[in-house]
Write an enzyme that holds these catalytic residues in place. Structure first.
Site, PDB file in Angstrom:
ATOM      1  CG  ASP A  92      -2.087  -0.898   1.125  1.00 10.25           C
ATOM      2  OD1 ASP A  92      -2.092  -1.776   0.242  1.00 10.25           O
ATOM      3  OD2 ASP A  92      -3.021  -0.751   1.947  1.00 10.25           O
ATOM      4  CG  HIS A 102      -4.652   2.720  -0.888  1.00 12.68           C
ATOM      5  ND1 HIS A 102      -5.619   2.110  -0.116  1.00 12.68           N
ATOM      6  CD2 HIS A 102      -3.629   3.003  -0.018  1.00 12.68           C
ATOM      7  CE1 HIS A 102      -5.214   2.016   1.132  1.00 12.68           C
ATOM      8  NE2 HIS A 102      -4.008   2.558   1.214  1.00 12.68           N
ATOM      9  CG  HIS A 162      -3.637   6.888   2.802  1.00 13.28           C
ATOM     10  ND1 HIS A 162      -3.857   6.928   4.164  1.00 13.28           N
ATOM     11  CD2 HIS A 162      -3.318   5.608   2.524  1.00 13.28           C
ATOM     12  CE1 HIS A 162      -3.677   5.730   4.681  1.00 13.28           C
ATOM     13  NE2 HIS A 162      -3.347   4.900   3.701  1.00 13.28           N
ATOM     14  CG  HIS A 213       2.168  -0.024   4.357  1.00 14.82           C
ATOM     15  ND1 HIS A 213       1.823  -0.942   5.323  1.00 14.82           N
ATOM     16  CD2 HIS A 213       1.097   0.773   4.178  1.00 14.82           C
ATOM     17  CE1 HIS A 213       0.578  -0.704   5.727  1.00 14.82           C
ATOM     18  NE2 HIS A 213       0.115   0.327   5.054  1.00 14.82           N
TER      19      HIS A 213
END
Length: 262
Positions: free
Chosen positions: A85, A136, A140, A232
């Site tokens: 991510d 995503h 964020h 991540h």
């Protein structure tokens, strides 16, 4: 005879004195009155200008207490999925890609729109090397799912547009809500845009930057067949994640195999 001239002179003097006494005395003229000054009018304080009114922000829906239906939390097969991510990041994403290529495994990259706009070449490399893409959100936004539906849609569409600008024709089969704060509304919008909502079942909390060995141990302990592992490649220093990835890959390949979710 001499008394007559004297008498005449005296009489003349008397007449002269009497005449002078009849003349009016000099009177000093009175001073002219000063012009009257009008009283000042009371000063009126102008009313303060009200500040420009800004459009009130829409109220957020309450924070979800449970995960909504419709989330993808497993691969559907024995193989485990690796997901990364918050990228793409110019420092860490290329190194993660190098590790995946060396291990001959494919992963899913959940990319943030602002990062896609900055580093389109990295999105192109992700696709070129056979990995999956996942929306995503644009920046964020952990509260995106609680916002008005129109705002959710605009955010997801904008991110997809940045992805397809970087890689024309790229497929974006998944959406992942930042922070895992899913709502039925964001799941529905993603579905309407052709994306499945991808959650996870293994979270080693590498975002908190524990030691590489801790990350590895957490994944090995929690992984089950079909698990979706969250890690991540963006959002900060990912050197410890990078140190854990080879060990995680080795363990998961041996026990379950690794494949992207379908």
């Amino acid at each position: 005879m001499r008394s007559r001239p004297v008498l005449a002179v005296a009489l003349g003097l008397l007449l002269l004195i009497a005449g002078c006494g009849d003349q009016p005395r000099h009177v000093r003229p009175a001073a002219a009155p000063a012009p009257s000054t009008p009283a000042p009018e009371p000063t009126q304080t102008p009313a303060p200008t009200p500040p420009p009114t800004s459009k009130p922000k829409p109220r957020l829906r309450p924070k979800p207490k449970v995960l909504p239906a419709g989330l993808r939390k497993a691969t559907g097969v024995r193989a485990v999925a690796l997901t990364f991510d918050d990228g793409p990041d110019p420092t860490w994403t290329p190194k993660v890609l190098n590790q995946l290529r060396a291990a001959k495994v494919k992963a899913t990259f959940c990319v943030v729109g602002t990062q896609v706009r900055k580093h389109p070449e990295l999105v192109a490399r992700i696709v070129r090397e056979g990995h999956q893409l996942c929306n995503h959100s644009w920046r964020h936004d952990v509260d995106l799912g609680r916002r008005p539906v129109a705002d959710i849609r605009a955010d997801l569409v904008r991110t997809n547009q940045a992805i397809t600008k970087a890689v024309p024709g790229a497929k974006v089969p998944f959406y992942r809500q930042p922070g895992g704060r899913w709502t039925p509304e964001v799941v529905q919008v993603a579905k309407e845009l052709g994306m499945r909502s991808l959650h996870w079942t293994v979270d080693p909390q590498d975002w908190a930057k524990p030691a590489a060995g801790v990350i590895t141990g957490r994944v090995e302990h929690a992984a089950r067949p079909g698990a979706v592992v969250l890690m991540h490649d963006g959002g900060g220093d990912r050197s410890r994640t990078l140190g854990a990835v080879p060990h995680v890959i080795g363990d998961l390949k041996r026990r379950f195999g690794i494949a992207p979710p379908r």
